[in-house]
Design a protein around this motif. Sequence first.
Motif, short mmCIF file in Angstrom:
data_model
loop_
_atom_site.label_atom_id
_atom_site.label_comp_id
_atom_site.label_asym_id
_atom_site.label_seq_id
_atom_site.Cartn_x
_atom_site.Cartn_y
_atom_site.Cartn_z
N SER A 180 -8.88 11.18 7.26
CA SER A 180 -9.27 11.79 6.02
C SER A 180 -9.30 10.79 4.65
N ARG A 181 -8.67 9.28 4.67
CA ARG A 181 -8.61 8.65 4.00
C ARG A 181 -9.44 7.27 3.94
N PHE A 182 -10.08 7.32 5.22
CA PHE A 182 -10.93 6.14 5.72
C PHE A 182 -12.01 5.81 4.52
N GLU A 183 -12.64 6.43 4.04
CA GLU A 183 -13.71 6.30 2.98
C GLU A 183 -13.00 5.82 1.80
N VAL B 43 0.90 -1.24 0.26
CA VAL B 43 0.03 0.23 0.06
C VAL B 43 0.89 1.34 0.03
N PRO B 44 0.95 1.81 -1.36
CA PRO B 44 1.93 3.03 -1.00
C PRO B 44 1.45 4.12 -0.21
N GLU B 45 0.20 4.36 -0.04
CA GLU B 45 -0.14 5.45 0.75
C GLU B 45 0.51 5.19 2.31
N GLY C 237 3.16 4.16 3.13
CA GLY C 237 4.67 4.36 3.04
C GLY C 237 5.25 3.19 2.29
N GLY C 238 4.42 2.34 1.58
CA GLY C 238 4.76 1.23 0.78
C GLY C 238 4.93 -0.06 1.71
N ARG C 239 4.12 0.06 2.66
CA ARG C 239 4.13 -1.10 3.76
C ARG C 239 3.39 -2.21 2.85
N THR C 240 3.86 -3.62 3.25
CA THR C 240 2.77 -4.68 2.84
C THR C 240 1.83 -4.84 3.84
N VAL C 241 0.63 -5.31 3.34
CA VAL C 241 -0.45 -5.55 4.37
C VAL C 241 -0.79 -6.93 4.21
N GLU C 242 -0.93 -7.78 5.19
CA GLU C 242 -1.18 -9.22 5.08
C GLU C 242 -2.73 -9.45 5.08
N PRO C 243 -3.13 -10.54 4.57
CA PRO C 243 -4.53 -10.87 4.50
C PRO C 243 -5.04 -10.80 6.16
N ASP C 244 -6.17 -10.34 6.52
CA ASP C 244 -6.73 -10.28 7.71
C ASP C 244 -5.93 -9.37 8.74
#
Length: 68
Positions: free
Chosen positions: A33-36, A14-16, A18-25
């Motif tokens: 401000s970006r929740f939606e 997820v670039p937004e 900071g380029g972090r990798t997000v795992e399933p679940d």
Amino acid sequence: MARVRFLGPEPVTVPELGGRTVEPDEVVEVPDSRFEGYVCQPANWESVEEPGAKASKKSAARPQKEEG
């Protein structure tokens, strides 16, 4: 900060965030401000904690007793 859970079947970057990798679940914090921008994609993200939820928890505390 709001919190959302990633529902996808494979890790995503997820670039937004900071380029972090997000795992399933995985639950991640996102700017209020970006929740939606996340929850409008219900196939990929679900709401865990809406914007301002922490602030409303603080206001739900019992008022202090006044001495007198």
